[in-house]
Design a protein around this motif. Structure first.
Motif, PDB file in Angstrom:
ATOM      1  N   LEU A 456       0.836  -1.201   0.000  1.00 36.32           N
ATOM      2  CA  LEU A 456       0.000   0.000   0.000  1.00 36.32           C
ATOM      3  C   LEU A 456       0.870   1.251   0.000  1.00 36.32           C
ATOM      4  CD1 LEU A 456      -2.766   1.467   0.380  1.00 36.32           C
ATOM      5  CD2 LEU A 456      -2.412   1.211   2.852  1.00 36.32           C
ATOM      6  N   ARG A 457       1.852   1.281   0.879  1.00 37.35           N
ATOM      7  CA  ARG A 457       2.671   2.487   1.019  1.00 37.35           C
ATOM      8  C   ARG A 457       3.671   2.639  -0.123  1.00 37.35           C
ATOM      9  NH1 ARG A 457       3.297   1.934   7.653  1.00 37.35           N
ATOM     10  NH2 ARG A 457       1.111   2.493   8.076  1.00 37.35           N
ATOM     11  N   ARG A 458       4.026   1.535  -0.784  1.00 35.33           N
ATOM     12  CA  ARG A 458       4.851   1.660  -1.986  1.00 35.33           C
ATOM     13  C   ARG A 458       4.090   2.369  -3.103  1.00 35.33           C
ATOM     14  NH1 ARG A 458       6.765  -3.704  -1.002  1.00 35.33           N
ATOM     15  NH2 ARG A 458       5.157  -4.484  -2.421  1.00 35.33           N
ATOM     16  N   SER A 459       2.766   2.255  -3.083  1.00 33.30           N
ATOM     17  CA  SER A 459       1.936   2.838  -4.147  1.00 33.30           C
ATOM     18  C   SER A 459       1.558   4.281  -3.863  1.00 33.30           C
ATOM     19  CB  SER A 459       0.655   2.000  -4.321  1.00 33.30           C
ATOM     20  OG  SER A 459       0.969   0.657  -4.604  1.00 33.30           O
ATOM     21  N   ILE A 460       1.925   4.778  -2.685  1.00 32.49           N
ATOM     22  CA  ILE A 460       1.516   6.130  -2.281  1.00 32.49           C
ATOM     23  C   ILE A 460       2.764   6.951  -1.956  1.00 32.49           C
ATOM     24  CG2 ILE A 460       0.224   7.490  -0.588  1.00 32.49           C
ATOM     25  CD1 ILE A 460      -1.564   5.030  -0.163  1.00 32.49           C
ATOM     26  N   GLY A 461       2.849   8.125  -2.553  1.00 34.23           N
ATOM     27  CA  GLY A 461       3.935   9.040  -2.227  1.00 34.23           C
ATOM     28  C   GLY A 461       3.413  10.161  -1.346  1.00 34.23           C
ATOM     29  N   VAL A 462       4.112  10.435  -0.270  1.00 29.95           N
ATOM     30  CA  VAL A 462       3.677  11.470   0.672  1.00 29.95           C
ATOM     31  C   VAL A 462       4.778  12.526   0.778  1.00 29.95           C
ATOM     32  CG1 VAL A 462       2.895  11.991   3.004  1.00 29.95           C
ATOM     33  CG2 VAL A 462       2.343   9.775   1.965  1.00 29.95           C
ATOM     34  N   VAL A 463       4.441  13.759   0.438  1.00 34.74           N
ATOM     35  CA  VAL A 463       5.329  14.889   0.648  1.00 34.74           C
ATOM     36  C   VAL A 463       4.738  15.665   1.808  1.00 34.74           C
ATOM     37  CG1 VAL A 463       6.394  16.938  -0.357  1.00 34.74           C
ATOM     38  CG2 VAL A 463       5.920  14.941  -1.796  1.00 34.74           C
ATOM     39  N   PRO A 539       4.961   7.066  -7.469  1.00 34.56           N
ATOM     40  CA  PRO A 539       3.769   6.404  -6.926  1.00 34.56           C
ATOM     41  C   PRO A 539       2.536   6.658  -7.791  1.00 34.56           C
ATOM     42  CG  PRO A 539       4.125   8.460  -5.787  1.00 34.56           C
ATOM     43  CD  PRO A 539       5.253   8.335  -6.776  1.00 34.56           C
ATOM     44  N   ALA A 540       1.555   5.774  -7.658  1.00 26.37           N
ATOM     45  CA  ALA A 540       0.287   5.970  -8.378  1.00 26.37           C
ATOM     46  C   ALA A 540      -0.573   7.018  -7.694  1.00 26.37           C
ATOM     47  CB  ALA A 540      -0.466   4.646  -8.469  1.00 26.37           C
ATOM     48  N   VAL A 541      -0.401   7.166  -6.372  1.00 24.24           N
ATOM     49  CA  VAL A 541      -1.163   8.147  -5.595  1.00 24.24           C
ATOM     50  C   VAL A 541      -0.170   9.079  -4.912  1.00 24.24           C
ATOM     51  CG1 VAL A 541      -2.763   8.500  -3.672  1.00 24.24           C
ATOM     52  CG2 VAL A 541      -3.069   6.543  -5.198  1.00 24.24           C
ATOM     53  N   LEU A 542      -0.420  10.375  -5.017  1.00 23.51           N
ATOM     54  CA  LEU A 542       0.452  11.364  -4.411  1.00 23.51           C
ATOM     55  C   LEU A 542      -0.332  12.200  -3.413  1.00 23.51           C
ATOM     56  CD1 LEU A 542       3.133  13.010  -4.296  1.00 23.51           C
ATOM     57  CD2 LEU A 542       2.170  14.435  -6.113  1.00 23.51           C
ATOM     58  N   ILE A 543       0.222  12.324  -2.219  1.00 23.48           N
ATOM     59  CA  ILE A 543      -0.367  13.178  -1.178  1.00 23.48           C
ATOM     60  C   ILE A 543       0.640  14.273  -0.866  1.00 23.48           C
ATOM     61  CG2 ILE A 543      -1.205  13.275   1.196  1.00 23.48           C
ATOM     62  CD1 ILE A 543      -1.987  10.319   0.898  1.00 23.48           C
ATOM     63  N   PHE A 544       0.196  15.510  -1.012  1.00 23.28           N
ATOM     64  CA  PHE A 544       1.098  16.644  -0.824  1.00 23.28           C
ATOM     65  C   PHE A 544       0.523  17.551   0.247  1.00 23.28           C
ATOM     66  CE2 PHE A 544       3.004  20.757  -1.900  1.00 23.28           C
ATOM     67  CZ  PHE A 544       4.328  20.404  -2.055  1.00 23.28           C
ATOM     68  N   ASP A 545       1.120  17.470   1.441  1.00 24.32           N
ATOM     69  CA  ASP A 545       0.707  18.357   2.527  1.00 24.32           C
ATOM     70  C   ASP A 545       1.511  19.638   2.351  1.00 24.32           C
ATOM     71  OD1 ASP A 545      -0.227  19.529   4.786  1.00 24.32           O
ATOM     72  OD2 ASP A 545       0.262  17.874   6.125  1.00 24.32           O
ATOM     73  N   GLU A 546       0.966  20.573   1.580  1.00 27.23           N
ATOM     74  CA  GLU A 546       1.718  21.714   1.075  1.00 27.23           C
ATOM     75  C   GLU A 546       2.239  22.585   2.215  1.00 27.23           C
ATOM     76  OE1 GLU A 546       1.107  25.306  -2.161  1.00 27.23           O
ATOM     77  OE2 GLU A 546      -0.592  24.428  -1.136  1.00 27.23           O
TER      78      GLU A 546
END
Length: 622
Positions: A456-463, A539-546
């Motif tokens: 799961l976490r390999r598929s999601i990138g978190v900045v 990643p297929a999903v990107l989460i960006f906490d700007e």
């Protein structure tokens, strides 16, 4: 009899039924010795078995160490016996023609015994210490690995300094216990038993008088043993508090100096330092009293032998030669007493550290793979929230209650809203940094609780908003996104994140050391490095906490451009603190304390003149 594999397992309920009655008693005794006398006897026995299990990879080395310990003890007993042989036969030897040869021969035997003793002592001290160090390293690795698995919720409640103390200080004392424990115990018991046997054979009366001193000495040692246990446990807690204070103050040294609060931090440190000194003083007092008592026991034995032996010689019940042998054996008897003193000290240091280590290892991760969890595989990135409820469990109001929303694959979604409405929390639920309290979150129709955390976490990138860069070079930090990335891929990711130009301008380019947490870089540079790191992960999903609100306009534009490049072709969720960054979003979600308040494009929401428009007007005035 239990198998070799079963006795090293941590859980007691399955293995205990296979233990023999004697083994049950042994493990329970060991559990009591480690101080595990709580209401759960199963856990105490499991901890004792866990303790012994650390020796399993080193059984050959342990057996060799114990064999050398036997040689050390045997040679210590053999030397007085050789001396006794010579002294008792002196009258006979004086009349023999080969007296000198016999004496020299016995001297040769004693020299050989001495050489064996020295070699065995060297092996015990060197290889035994190596074994203890290896076990210590194994335990430290296990603690670190376990800490890596613990969930965000655990770290919300814990302090890093306390955990550092358990991993470093506590395991250090355990290494000493794992080394010295078996050999000191074996040498002490063998020397004590051998010396007492020889003494009993020479003169049962004097040996009996010595034996009478043993019970008071044991009771005395037990009393101060308990006092040392309490003091040492307190000391470990105090040194952990010092580590915590140092880590906090030095990690925030720029804030400390900017407020000129060095004196304040020094006073806070001094409070913890004085508490540690006080607890350490209590421990040293108990330790000193224990050593004084044990040394006193040894001296009393020597005085008793000299006085009692002299009286026995006067009454012709003991010869001078036997008296000499007796005194030599008493000298041997003193060493196991000292070794037992050392063993008690190490046991207290190590046992309290072991209990603290087990308390950490017994912490189960709040979030773990479910039984039968599968790899999520390649995903398109469609995310759905279905009646999601969540709260942090600290007694406060729930963050979400019955929240439902859908994010299409490849969609660029922005989350806006006042502080505290749960924007970062919503994003933290997607990679399962926290688990939902109710409802479900799915990706491509798969409940994220039914797939493995790693996939799961390999598929999601978190900045993340709180930018974290590791000590090391630019290249090392970028490769954290994909350790096997080539130099060409590294440069391509940096160019896509608008970071290549400033990187090559650094003194050593990609090999420039950026300092702890990237302290040598500006805020915009650090942010672009984290985006480049996410590019490498792909990643297929990107989460960006700007986190652009603290950047200057030029850095903000560079970061925004890098974000748009990264978002292309993948599902992107952006938390927008500055609303100018969300104009290009496919959809904007306005979160409120009651849930989802509005959604739509920038133009649609501005035309509606609702919540988003109000937030936009406030943002424009700042």
């Amino acid at each position: 009899m239990q198998s070799q594999n079963s006795w090293t397992e941590q859980r007691s309920d399955a293995g205990r039924s296979h233990l023999s009655f004697k083994n049950q008693l042994f493990f329970k005794l060991l559990a009591r010795l480690t101080g595990n006398r709580g209401s759960d006897p199963g856990r105490a026995v499991a901890r004792a078995r866990k303790f012994l299990g650390y020796y399993r990879p080193y059984v050959p080395l342990l057996l060799a160490d114990l064999a050398c310990a036997v040689l050390v003890a045997a040679s210590a007993i053999a030397l007085p016996l050789c001396a006794s042989y010579i002294t008792t036969r002196l009258p006979v030897l004086a009349e023999a023609d080969d007296a000198l040869a016999q004496i020299l021969g016995m001297g040769g035997i004693m020299l050989a015994v001495f050489i064996v003793q020295s070699l065995a002592t060297y092996f015990v001290d060197y290889r035994g210490h190596v074994m203890g160090a290896r076990i210590e390293a194994d335990l430290r690795k296990e603690l670190f690995e376990h800490c890596q698995k613990l969930s965000f919720g655990f770290y919300d409640r814990q302090r890093v300094g306390q955990l550092m103390s358990r991993i470093s200080n506590d395991s250090l004392w355990l290494g000493e216990l794992f080394h010295h424990g078996p050999e000191d115990l074996a040498i002490s018991l063998l020397k004590l038993g051998g010396a007492m046997t020889v003494l009993t054979i020479i003169d049962p009366v004097l040996a009996g008088l010595i034996a009478l001193l043993v019970p008071p000495a044991v009771l005395y040692a037990r009393h101060f043993n308990r006092r040392m246990n309490v003091a040492l446990k307190t000391t470990k807690e105090r040194i952990a508090a010092i580590n915590e204070r140092v880590e906090d103050a030095l990690g925030g040294v720029r804030v400390v100096q900017s407020f000129a609060n060095e004196a304040v931090e020094l006073e806070r440190f001094e409070v913890e330092n004085r508490n540690f000194l006080r607890s350490r003083s209590d421990g040293y007092r108990s330790e000193a009293l224990l050593w004084v008592g044990m040394d006193g026991f040894a001296q009393l034995v020597t005085i008793m032998v000299i006085v009692g032996g002299a009286i026995r010689i006067l009454h012709a019940d003991l010869s001078v030669a036997d008296m000499l042998t007796f005194l030599l054996c008493v000298g041997v008897l003193v060493d196991p007493v000292r070794r037992l003193d050392n063993f008690i000290r190490l046991w207290q240091e190590g046992a309290t550290g072991f209990v603290r280590a087990m308390e950490l290892l017994e912490k189960e991760p709040d979030i773990a793979d479910a039984p039968g969890a599968v790899d999520i595989g390649p995903i398109s990135g469609a995310i759905s929230f279905r009646d999601v409820s969540f709260g942090y469990g600290d007694g406060g109001a729930p963050v979400f209650s019955g929240l439902s929303l859908d994010i299409a694959a490849g969609e660029f979604v922005a989350l806006v809203g006042a502080s505290g409405v749960g924007k970062s929390t919503l994003c933290a639920l997607i990679p399962r940094f926290y688990d939902v309290g109710g409802g479900a979150i799915t990706i491509d129709g798969k409940d994220i609780r039914d797939v493995t955390l790693a996939s799961l976490r390999r598929s999601i990138g978190v900045v993340q908003q709180d930018i974290y860069l590791f000590s090391g070079t630019v290249a090392e930090n970028l490769r954290y996104g994909r350790p096997g990335a080539s130099d060409e891929e590294l440069v391509a990711a940096a160019k896509a994140a608008n970071a290549h130009d400033f990187i090559i301008a650094l003194p050593d380019g990609y090999d420039t050391d950026i300092g702890q947490r990237g302290v040598k870089l500006s805020g915009g540079q650090k942010q672009r490095l984290t985006i480049a790191r996410a590019f490498l992960k792909n990643p297929a999903v990107l989460i960006f906490d700007e986190a652009t609100s603290a950047l200057d306009n030029e850095s903000e534009r560079a970061v925004q451009q890098a974000l748009l490049e990264l978002a292309a072709g993948r599902t992107t969720v952006v938390i927008a603190h500055r609303l100018s960054t969300v104009r290009h979003a496919d959809r904007i979600l306005v979160l409120t304390p009651e849930g989802l308040g509005e959604e739509g494009t920038h133009e649609t929401l501005m035309a509606a003149d609702g919540l988003y428009a109000g937030l936009h007007r406030v943002s424009a005035r700042i």
